[in-house]
Design a protein around this motif. Sequence first.
Motif, PDB file in Angstrom:
ATOM      1  N   VAL A  27       0.818  -1.092  -0.002  1.00 36.16           N
ATOM      2  CA  VAL A  27       0.011   0.113  -0.015  1.00 36.16           C
ATOM      3  C   VAL A  27       1.069   1.057   0.291  1.00 36.16           C
ATOM      4  O   VAL A  27       2.189   1.623   0.714  1.00 36.16           O
ATOM      5  N   LEU A  28       0.419   2.484  -1.070  1.00 35.85           N
ATOM      6  CA  LEU A  28       1.262   4.095  -0.778  1.00 35.85           C
ATOM      7  C   LEU A  28       0.247   4.618  -0.481  1.00 35.85           C
ATOM      8  O   LEU A  28      -1.272   4.051  -0.880  1.00 35.85           O
ATOM      9  N   LEU A  29       0.828   5.451   0.186  1.00 37.59           N
ATOM     10  CA  LEU A  29      -0.269   6.948   0.422  1.00 37.59           C
ATOM     11  C   LEU A  29       0.448   7.893  -0.396  1.00 37.59           C
ATOM     12  O   LEU A  29       1.691   7.985  -0.287  1.00 37.59           O
ATOM     13  N   ALA A  30       0.474   8.412  -1.355  1.00 38.14           N
ATOM     14  CA  ALA A  30       0.439   9.459  -2.636  1.00 38.14           C
ATOM     15  C   ALA A  30      -0.247  10.822  -2.318  1.00 38.14           C
ATOM     16  O   ALA A  30      -1.133  10.878  -1.995  1.00 38.14           O
ATOM     17  N   ARG A  31       0.756  12.139  -2.339  1.00 36.35           N
ATOM     18  CA  ARG A  31      -0.041  12.835  -2.871  1.00 36.35           C
ATOM     19  C   ARG A  31       0.300  13.500  -4.199  1.00 36.35           C
ATOM     20  O   ARG A  31       1.214  12.908  -4.715  1.00 36.35           O
ATOM     21  N   GLY A  32      -0.167  14.616  -4.844  1.00 38.47           N
ATOM     22  CA  GLY A  32       0.068  15.082  -5.689  1.00 38.47           C
ATOM     23  C   GLY A  32      -1.385  15.007  -7.241  1.00 38.47           C
ATOM     24  O   GLY A  32      -2.219  14.817  -6.553  1.00 38.47           O
ATOM     25  N   ASP A  33      -0.625  15.423  -7.760  1.00 37.57           N
ATOM     26  CA  ASP A  33      -2.216  15.080  -9.359  1.00 37.57           C
ATOM     27  C   ASP A  33      -1.751  14.182  -9.705  1.00 37.57           C
ATOM     28  O   ASP A  33      -0.919  13.269 -10.019  1.00 37.57           O
ATOM     29  N   GLU A  57      -0.968  16.998  10.189  1.00 31.30           N
ATOM     30  CA  GLU A  57      -1.342  18.028   9.484  1.00 31.30           C
ATOM     31  C   GLU A  57      -0.917  18.572   7.638  1.00 31.30           C
ATOM     32  O   GLU A  57      -1.993  19.025   7.103  1.00 31.30           O
ATOM     33  N   GLY A  58       0.706  18.369   7.221  1.00 30.11           N
ATOM     34  CA  GLY A  58       0.465  18.889   6.409  1.00 30.11           C
ATOM     35  C   GLY A  58       0.119  18.161   4.922  1.00 30.11           C
ATOM     36  O   GLY A  58       0.078  18.224   4.256  1.00 30.11           O
ATOM     37  N   LEU A  59      -0.329  16.997   5.771  1.00 26.03           N
ATOM     38  CA  LEU A  59      -1.400  16.262   4.195  1.00 26.03           C
ATOM     39  C   LEU A  59      -2.912  16.325   4.065  1.00 26.03           C
ATOM     40  O   LEU A  59      -2.624  16.055   3.020  1.00 26.03           O
ATOM     41  N   LEU A  60      -3.293  17.575   4.647  1.00 23.79           N
ATOM     42  CA  LEU A  60      -4.527  18.259   4.336  1.00 23.79           C
ATOM     43  C   LEU A  60      -3.525  19.193   3.229  1.00 23.79           C
ATOM     44  O   LEU A  60      -4.410  19.722   2.227  1.00 23.79           O
ATOM     45  N   GLU A  61      -2.382  19.258   3.194  1.00 24.32           N
ATOM     46  CA  GLU A  61      -2.261  20.665   1.505  1.00 24.32           C
ATOM     47  C   GLU A  61      -2.314  20.172   0.525  1.00 24.32           C
ATOM     48  O   GLU A  61      -2.229  19.185   0.007  1.00 24.32           O
TER      49      GLU A  61
END
Length: 94
Positions: A48-54, A90-94
């Motif tokens: 499992v990966l948790l990722a951000r961005g587009d 909280e940085g995950l909310l950005e």
Amino acid sequence: MFIVSLSYKVSIDQVEAHLEGHIAWLKDAYQREIVVASGRKVPRTGGVLLARGDRATLEACLAEDPFKIHDLAEYEIVEFEPSLTAPGLEGLLE
């Protein structure tokens, strides 16, 4: 934000043969701030990966994973918008 579920399509022996390359790929994805958390499924049927961005950037990054290149895993991508986090995340909310 995205949850990426990898499910192995081959034996663990075949996965292990490409694990070093996968870990190098993960380190690069962390460096690029695409992946923010990762780990094995229990039992060990994938990861499992948790990722951000587009999504396009994530898909391009996943295409570089040795597990993808060698057709060792299937990838399910679930997009979500985080609205609450535990203290310190909280940085995950950005």
